[in-house]
Scaffold this active site. Structure first.
Site, PDB file in Angstrom:
ATOM      1  N   TYR A 129      25.650  75.108  19.157  1.00  0.00           N
ATOM      2  CA  TYR A 129      25.649  73.730  18.660  1.00  0.00           C
ATOM      3  C   TYR A 129      26.072  73.697  17.195  1.00  0.00           C
ATOM      4  O   TYR A 129      26.950  72.921  16.799  1.00  0.00           O
ATOM      5  CB  TYR A 129      24.264  73.113  18.829  1.00  0.00           C
ATOM      6  CG  TYR A 129      24.119  71.772  18.146  1.00  0.00           C
ATOM      7  CD1 TYR A 129      24.811  70.652  18.609  1.00  0.00           C
ATOM      8  CD2 TYR A 129      23.288  71.612  17.037  1.00  0.00           C
ATOM      9  CE1 TYR A 129      24.683  69.423  17.980  1.00  0.00           C
ATOM     10  CE2 TYR A 129      23.155  70.388  16.410  1.00  0.00           C
ATOM     11  CZ  TYR A 129      23.850  69.300  16.887  1.00  0.00           C
ATOM     12  OH  TYR A 129      23.730  68.086  16.260  1.00  0.00           O
ATOM     13  N   SER A 151      25.665  68.231  11.106  1.00  0.00           N
ATOM     14  CA  SER A 151      24.255  68.557  11.303  1.00  0.00           C
ATOM     15  C   SER A 151      23.773  69.544  10.253  1.00  0.00           C
ATOM     16  O   SER A 151      24.537  70.393   9.772  1.00  0.00           O
ATOM     17  CB  SER A 151      24.068  69.163  12.696  1.00  0.00           C
ATOM     18  OG  SER A 151      22.796  69.756  12.828  1.00  0.00           O
TER      19      SER A 151
END
Length: 338
Positions: free
Chosen positions: A166, A141
């Protein structure tokens, strides 16, 4: 503009592909593309309730129209299930897109990120190692860059300071993959996705969430008073990039067998302009509630894609205007909005 022609994978190049998270946004589109090319897919997804499960079921219904997909309802943190899948199938390519997504949700439910993104990914790595998989691709990501001041963000930049759990799990995935590539000669390629959007997208992400609220006359919350930029990347560009990476084959450098790519549009868009463009396509003004910055969010994402373009001769280039128009067309049809 580079490489707008469609790239086809030769069926002789691969026997069977495992795609985890196949009912998710990117997993669905990638599965559909590969199935259209006649490839044999085994897809696994746990259909969790992080967002509307019916959207996932609707994606699956489309995938199940193809004879060459085998769907398994399960989680990658279930090692017994994964071991059985790898034993029963002769995979030579594994694409791990299963993960607990979302920055803000990691503040509320950190355990799900540890279980799926860390335990689950460790299971994938072990199975790939034990079965000598030829190439493992996995989702990372843009969040790994945190609030790095340098832009655009390069795969060579240091990413030691994630600002959300995350992001920390995604950086951990890259480190775990590197260790398996180095120690066990497992070829791995990490894909740092930059704000992917488009038809069949996630309802928890800005485009879908804002469209829902605007159509229903509800206010939208815009953080940091709209003073943020995102490198929005249209789903078709993401899928074409992945297909070309697959076609290029695994990393062959014997010193690491490890690769990373940024997959972004290389064109950050201001959040306020993004909303204006959505308003025009919906034909309705948004009721905007400006809010301060929330923990875990970053001010700007901006992908340096030089390595990607060099290796696959393709540059994601769908404009935000074109991409939002395509999303709204799908959204109105899916929601049965006249």
């Amino acid at each position: 503009m580079l490489g707008k022609e469609v790239f086809i994978i030769n069926k002789a190049d691969t026997k069977s592909i495992l795609i985890t998270g196949c009912a998710g946004f990117i997993g669905f589109h990638l599965s559909k593309r590969l199935l259209e090319e006649g490839l044999q897919i085994v897809g696994i997804d746990n259909i969790n309730d992080y967002y509307d499960r019916w959207l996932k079921f609707d994606r699956l219904d489309l995938l199940k129209q193809y004879e060459s997909i085998n769907f398994v309802n399960g989680s990658i943190d279930n090692m017994d299930l994964l071991m059985e899948l790898f034993e029963q199938n002769d995979f030579d390519l594994v694409i791990n897109l299963a993960a607990q997504a979302g920055v803000r949700y990691s503040l509320e439910n950190p355990g799900s990120y540890i279980q799926s993104n860390l335990v689950g990914f460790a299971n994938i790595l072990e199975c790939c190692k034990n079965h000598q998989i030829k190439h493992l691709l996995y989702a990372s990501s843009s969040s790994v860059y945190g609030n790095n001041k340098k832009t655009p963000s390069s795969i060579n930049d240091r990413v030691d300071h994630p600002i959300s759990l995350y992001a920390a799990t995604k950086k951990s995935n890259e480190l775990m993959a590197h260790s398996y590539s180095h120690t066990f000669n497992l070829p791995t390629t990490g894909l740092r996705f930059f704000t992917v959007y488009g038809p069949w997208g996630r309802p928890d992400m800005a485009l879908f969430k804002f469209a829902n609220s605007i159509i229903n006359g509800n206010p939208i919350e815009v953080y940091n008073y709209g003073n943020m930029k995102r490198d929005f990347t249209y789903i078709d560009d993401v899928i074409e990039s992945i297909v070309r990476i697959i076609k290029n084959g695994p990393p062959t450098d014997s010193s690491s067998y490890y690769k990373l790519y940024n997959i972004g549009n290389h064109s950050p868009v201001n959040l306020n302009y993004f909303i204006e463009t959505l308003e025009k396509q919906l034909g309705t003004k948004a009721n905007i509630q400006y809010m301060p910055m929330v923990p875990g969010e970053v001010l700007e994402t901006y992908a340096d894609i030089d390595q990607l373009v060099h290796d696959i001769q393709y540059s994601p280039s769908t404009s935000i205007e074109e991409g939002i128009a395509k999303f709204v067309e799908w959204f109105k049809e899916y929601k049965k909005i006249n």
